[in-house]
Enzyme design. Sequence first.
Site, short mmCIF file in Angstrom:
data_model
loop_
_atom_site.label_atom_id
_atom_site.label_comp_id
_atom_site.label_asym_id
_atom_site.label_seq_id
_atom_site.Cartn_x
_atom_site.Cartn_y
_atom_site.Cartn_z
N HIS A 83 45.69 38.75 53.53
CA HIS A 83 46.89 39.70 51.84
C HIS A 83 45.73 41.24 52.14
O HIS A 83 46.62 42.22 51.21
CB HIS A 83 46.93 38.79 50.82
CG HIS A 83 45.59 39.66 49.98
ND1 HIS A 83 44.75 38.04 49.69
CD2 HIS A 83 45.16 39.95 48.61
CE1 HIS A 83 44.14 38.21 49.28
NE2 HIS A 83 44.12 39.36 47.83
N ASP A 140 44.98 32.99 54.56
CA ASP A 140 44.70 34.01 53.99
C ASP A 140 43.65 34.45 55.02
O ASP A 140 42.28 34.31 54.13
CB ASP A 140 44.43 34.14 52.30
CG ASP A 140 44.73 34.89 51.82
OD1 ASP A 140 45.22 36.19 52.78
OD2 ASP A 140 44.37 36.20 50.34
N GLN A 154 41.09 41.05 40.30
CA GLN A 154 41.84 42.25 42.22
C GLN A 154 40.26 43.09 41.91
O GLN A 154 39.28 43.56 40.89
CB GLN A 154 42.40 43.40 40.23
CG GLN A 154 43.41 42.20 40.09
CD GLN A 154 44.34 41.06 40.23
OE1 GLN A 154 44.79 41.24 42.03
NE2 GLN A 154 44.60 39.99 40.17
N GLY A 155 40.48 43.17 42.98
CA GLY A 155 39.02 44.18 44.16
C GLY A 155 37.77 43.00 44.37
O GLY A 155 37.48 43.83 45.54
N ASP A 156 37.84 42.28 43.98
CA ASP A 156 37.37 41.67 44.79
C ASP A 156 37.31 40.31 45.93
O ASP A 156 37.14 39.69 46.91
CB ASP A 156 36.92 40.49 43.60
CG ASP A 156 36.14 40.50 42.67
OD1 ASP A 156 34.86 41.69 43.19
OD2 ASP A 156 35.78 40.68 41.57
N SER A 157 38.85 40.49 46.55
CA SER A 157 39.66 39.62 47.50
C SER A 157 38.73 40.01 48.68
O SER A 157 38.47 40.99 48.95
CB SER A 157 41.08 40.24 47.85
OG SER A 157 42.14 39.74 47.19
#
Length: 269
Positions: free
Chosen positions: A75, A128, A221-224
């Site tokens: 993603h 993912d 958020q931002g760690d994906s």
Amino acid sequence: MRRSARAACGALALVLALPASAVADESVIGGKPAQLSQSPWAVALASHDRFGAQRSGQFCGGVLVGHSTVVTAAHCLSKEVLGVPWQQVKDLRIVVGRDNLTGGGGQELKPAKIWVNPRYDRWTNEGDMAVLTLERPVPNRPIPIAGLRDAAYRPGGRATVYGWGDTTGAGRYATRLRSAHVNVLRDAICTRAYPGTADGTYRSRSMLCAGEPDGGRDACQGDSGGPLVVRGRLVGLVSWGTGCGQAGNPGVYTRASALLPAVAAHGAG
């Protein structure tokens, strides 16, 4: 950004993040600074064109699993996150060996090849994963992927999640690499938490559940695409969840053993 109910606005949140001087440097949520010398396999995905010059243009994490091979979340390379198809992002870079995103050091490398899992299901979040081949090998030590029956996946184990993402759940992004300790949880806990919600559906065969019963420590958020590590082995990639660090809503990770066929087929070593 970790996919969640707020994923659609995650890219915008990164663009509008506070100036570097005002950004909280506390953790991925509830953690502490991480030493890059102890985690040389933690890398950042970046694009100045899509996310600005601050923090090196970082928008997701990744993991060095070979001297030329990086894995991340599918993603992260979606139009939902980038605003355009990834093929149109001309300055996509993998930042290797840089813990402080506002500084120099390390390398910003182009991907020579990108494979995004065509079977990634954006509704359940299953599959993912993506594999990126660097334009040239790096000397940084890669991390081994825990095999299917590795004891590192056992519930109750202490794991560590790494990233440069939101430190509060309110759009305050770290400038330096951070880490937080979480516990590997039983599949039944995540099955109850995510039986089929608007955020996704927990599938134990390809996902891993980690967090704290009372919340407080989590990816955000931002760690994906960043690493979840147990005893020096990669067990997961930050994938999705509801909120950040909320009690009853643990983080969900792509199970690292599910990466092995993709890395063998599309990685470069």
